[in-house]
Design a protein around this motif. Structure first.
Motif, mmCIF file in Angstrom:
data_model
loop_
_atom_site.group_PDB
_atom_site.id
_atom_site.type_symbol
_atom_site.label_atom_id
_atom_site.label_comp_id
_atom_site.label_asym_id
_atom_site.label_seq_id
_atom_site.Cartn_x
_atom_site.Cartn_y
_atom_site.Cartn_z
ATOM 1 N N ASN A 1 0.809 -1.217 0.000
ATOM 2 C CA ASN A 1 0.000 0.000 0.000
ATOM 3 C C ASN A 1 0.846 1.272 0.000
ATOM 4 O OD1 ASN A 1 -2.516 -1.306 0.015
ATOM 5 N ND2 ASN A 1 -2.416 -1.596 2.235
ATOM 6 N N ALA B 1 -4.272 13.359 3.761
ATOM 7 C CA ALA B 1 -5.512 12.663 3.416
ATOM 8 C C ALA B 1 -6.656 13.650 3.242
ATOM 9 C CB ALA B 1 -5.860 11.648 4.508
ATOM 10 N N SER C 1 0.876 5.260 2.740
ATOM 11 C CA SER C 1 -0.346 5.914 2.250
ATOM 12 C C SER C 1 -1.252 6.277 3.424
ATOM 13 C CB SER C 1 -1.092 4.991 1.288
ATOM 14 O OG SER C 1 -0.282 4.647 0.189
ATOM 15 N N ALA D 1 -4.285 7.262 3.133
ATOM 16 C CA ALA D 1 -5.661 6.923 2.758
ATOM 17 C C ALA D 1 -5.623 6.248 1.390
ATOM 18 C CB ALA D 1 -6.538 8.167 2.712
ATOM 19 N N SER D 2 -6.748 5.698 0.968
ATOM 20 C CA SER D 2 -6.800 5.074 -0.364
ATOM 21 C C SER D 2 -6.518 6.103 -1.450
ATOM 22 C CB SER D 2 -8.170 4.423 -0.596
ATOM 23 O OG SER D 2 -8.382 3.375 0.326
ATOM 24 N N LEU D 3 -7.085 7.289 -1.286
ATOM 25 C CA LEU D 3 -6.830 8.426 -2.179
ATOM 26 C C LEU D 3 -6.312 9.564 -1.320
ATOM 27 C CD1 LEU D 3 -7.261 9.716 -5.064
ATOM 28 C CD2 LEU D 3 -9.455 10.528 -4.194
ATOM 29 N N GLU E 1 -2.870 7.469 -5.250
ATOM 30 C CA GLU E 1 -3.598 6.346 -4.678
ATOM 31 C C GLU E 1 -2.616 5.398 -4.014
ATOM 32 O OE1 GLU E 1 -7.144 5.183 -7.513
ATOM 33 O OE2 GLU E 1 -5.409 5.790 -8.696
ATOM 34 N N LYS E 2 -3.098 4.689 -3.010
ATOM 35 C CA LYS E 2 -2.221 3.751 -2.321
ATOM 36 C C LYS E 2 -1.662 2.733 -3.323
ATOM 37 C CE LYS E 2 -5.875 0.530 -0.879
ATOM 38 N NZ LYS E 2 -6.553 -0.104 0.266
ATOM 39 N N ASP F 1 0.716 3.290 -5.491
ATOM 40 C CA ASP F 1 1.310 3.892 -6.694
ATOM 41 C C ASP F 1 2.834 3.747 -6.661
ATOM 42 O OD1 ASP F 1 -1.043 4.639 -7.865
ATOM 43 O OD2 ASP F 1 -0.960 6.743 -7.264
#
Length: 502
Positions: free
Chosen positions: A27, A56, A85, A87-89, A111-112, A114
């Motif tokens: 992630n 985030a 990360s 957050a997811s985004l 994004e996580k 990447d």
């Protein structure tokens, strides 16, 4: 032979847990890059540094909560950084010691997981790797910006600005940005495409309003602006989207609405002072009555983040907490509330002064203490130091008032040299060092982290070791050094008020 193979397999299997522990979390985001030789025009002993801030929270990273990472390029002009990360985004802003411009509006979506590679050449960045398509799209959009020369042409002979022509020009830039987003659309996830599109509108109007913000001090010109057709026809179609979560994920769009609220306040009341308690209450009520759902919650969170730690706003922060349900937004507002509260004990610091002696907060019991946080190279910090002269002169012979200057320079010797110049502090100042700027957030001094200080100068006024005001008025150059004028007078009056109760 079989025995040797068995032994090798046994050694390998024993080693596996250690190898796994050292591997990167899938992630995590990995950012690596190479800087073109022509870009790194460095002096001897200089290093190319990359400063990356991630959050985030979708918003301008000059005030939104963020985590900072700094990495230096090696002798091959390469760098690599692994970022957990949040957050997811999430959102990223980059600053380089040399090379591409890094205006604060350049906020990239990540994004996580990447894996981003960058090739930095001159003033441009080429992205590649997993997840890089969205960065390439955003980078092309960021390149579309108003020409200063073109913007100057919207002033006619009598120096009156033609807002309609200016707006048409900015609309044409918006069309170019939207065309870029449309070209990348087949390569992007639907959610990412929609956020980028919304952000195009945010960039268009946030930049326009900010560019005309100075008009608030010129009543006639401001009236012309807010009564113009261009202002009345601001495109707010994005607010009608069925999925409000897309709207709040666009980092610049909510900033645009908050700035628009300030213009609406002055238009309706005629009051130019957006920092008064009356103004803030008006804007707070405007957000509460005009918006709903997660959009209102995001606006309220942004509203309080923009106020920083202004103690005056604590009077209606509880009203926001009664409305905001989203857990991460509530956590931000609750933290701000805690920092706003007048009378809260200040962080019990123990710092070294420029003479090598340790100074504690408790040394200032029964005193009123003005504290300013600064770092070497901070232009506004220099300006504050110059503008503070009449305030220091006014209290020079008052033993109950102390002026404490706290530097966050990472290097102690660097700090001492800056103190010696007199550019950032006065002879009357008590100079303390809380090194940390230039290091990652984890390495910042606990005092700096305790108050979430990420913009400078940051001021506090203490009384008996407690916060008397968390955002005192900052003397301005426009006060012309007059102790009876503007914020200089406000500062002197505030300190006198605090002293009177000792």
């Amino acid at each position: 032979m079989k025995r040797y193979i068995y032994i090798l397999l046994l050694i390998f299997s024993i080693g596996l847990p250690e190898l796994k522990a050292k591997s990167t979390d899938p992630n995590d985001v990995i950012i690596e890059g190479r800087i073109d030789d022509a870009t790194t025009k460095l002096k001897p002993n200089q290093k190319f540094t990359v400063e990356i801030s991630v959050s985030a929270f979708p918003g301008n990273l000059s005030w939104a909560p963020f985590k900072k990472y700094i990495v230096e390029a090696d002798r091959n002009n390469q760098f690599k950084l692994t970022i957990p990360s949040p957050a997811s985004l999430f959102y990223l802003h980059m600053t380089f010691s040399q090379g591409p411009g890094t205006f604060i509006d350049k906020i990239f979506l990540l994004e996580k997981g990447d894996r981003i590679s960058m090739e930095i050449k001159g003033s441009d960045i080429a992205f590649s790797g997993k997840g890089s398509i969205k960065l390439s799209c955003q980078n092309e959009i960021f390149k579309i910006k108003p020409s200063i020369k073109r913007m100057q042409q919207f002033y006619i002979q009598d120096k009156k600005k033609d807002f309609e022509l200016e707006s048409h020009y900015l609309d044409s830039l918006l069309d170019l940005r939207l065309a870029i987003a449309e070209r990348f659309k087949p390569l992007l996830q639907k959610e990412i495409y929609e956020i980028i599109k919304i952000n195009c509108y945010g960039l268009r109007y946030f930049t326009w309003l900010r560019g005309n913000f100075g008009l608030r001090k010129q009543p006639e010109k401001f009236k012309d602006f807010v009564s113009s057709k261009a202002f009345s026809e601001i495109n707010r179609s994005m607010e009608k989207l069925s999925d409000a979560n897309l709207l709040i994920a666009a980092p610049i769009y909510i900033d645009f609405i908050c700035l628009l609220t300030q213009f609406e306040y002055q238009k309706e009341t005629g009051n130019r002072d957006h920092s008064s308690l009356e103004a803030r209450r008006w804007m707070f009520n405007r957000i509460v009555t005009k918006y709903s759902g997660v959009v209102r919650e995001k606006l309220l969170t942004t509203f309080f983040l923009n106020l920083k730690k202004d103690a005056d706003a604590v009077s209606f922060v509880d009203s926001a907490l009664n409305i905001v349900k989203k857990a991460d937004y509530r956590a931000i507002i609750e933290e701000i509330k805690g920092q706003m509260e007048t009378g809260r004990p200040f962080y019990a610091f123990e710092l070294e002064n420029d003479k090598g002696e340790m100074v504690k907060l408790s040394d200032f019991n029964n005193k009123v203490v003005f504290i300013d946080f600064w770092f070497t190279g901070c232009g506004p910090c220099k300006a504050l130091n110059a503008n503070m002269k009449p305030v220091l002169a006014h209290f020079k012979d008052n033993p109950n008032v102390k002026f404490v200057s706290i530097s966050v320079d990472a290097d102690k010797n660097f700090w001492l040299k800056s103190v010696a110049t007199g550019d950032y502090t006065h002879p009357e100042s008590i100079n303390l060092h809380a090194g940390g700027k230039g290091a990652s957030t984890e390495k910042e001094h606990p005092l700096v982290k305790a108050y979430g200080i990420n913009s400078f100068p940051k001021l506090f006024l203490l009384k008996n070791g407690r916060v008397y005001h968390s955002d005192p008025p900052r003397p301005a150059t426009s006060d012309n050094g007059d102790p009876k004028k503007g914020n200089t007078k406000k500062m002197i009056d505030l300190i006198n008020e605090a002293v009177s109760g000792l």
